[in-house]
Scaffold this motif. Structure first.
Motif: not given
Length: 149
Positions: A39-40, A43-44
């Motif tokens: 997820k991180e 998003d990045c």
């Protein structure tokens, strides 16, 4: 080097980044949410894509060029193929990662070709080289995630 050629190369890369943004929009949300580490990163990468698009757009406009702020025909076909393939795929996580890896690999190759063309000015080459490093990093992260599945 000719300004028109620089603008053409930058516009081609802009379309590649637009394909990347559209491809990330199609990523299976359940797969992203089921992998906390993904997820991180996801998003990045989406945010980096928008940043890359802004940088390329600025370079084109600074050189007096008109933006081709569209996607590529090949990218559209690939996304359509992914939709069809995913409707018949049981393991959406693996399929999604394979599709992202394919797209990231295509972007890396397009960037390498642009840098090797000799049609970019020094400022453009620097920004394109920096973006290429981000794409390579993204590619390797997704390959690593696929290996973990």
């Amino acid at each position: 080097m000719e300004n028109g050629k620089t603008i053409d190369v930058l516009n081609n890369l802009l379309q590649i980044i637009n394909d990347r943004i559209e491809g990330f929009k199609d990523v299976n949300v359940e797969m992203i949410e089921s992998h906390s580490n993904l997820k991180e990163e996801y998003d990045c990468m989406v945010q980096n894509s928008y940043k890359m698009r802004t940088e390329l757009s600025s370079l084109i406009e600074e050189r007096g060029g008109d933006l081709k702020n569209t996607t590529t025909f090949a990218g559209g076909l690939h996304r359509a193929w992914i939709d069809v393939k995913n409707s018949f795929t049981f393991d959406k996580s693996e399929s999604t990662l394979q599709n992202v890896i394919f797209g990231e690999d295509a972007a890396v190759k397009a960037y390498e070709k642009a840098l090797g063309s000799g049609d970019l000015c020094a400022e453009s080459s620097k920004i394109v080289q920096d973006q290429l490093q981000e794409l390579k990093s993204s590619y390797h992260k997704f390959v690593g995630m696929e290996e973990e599945l």
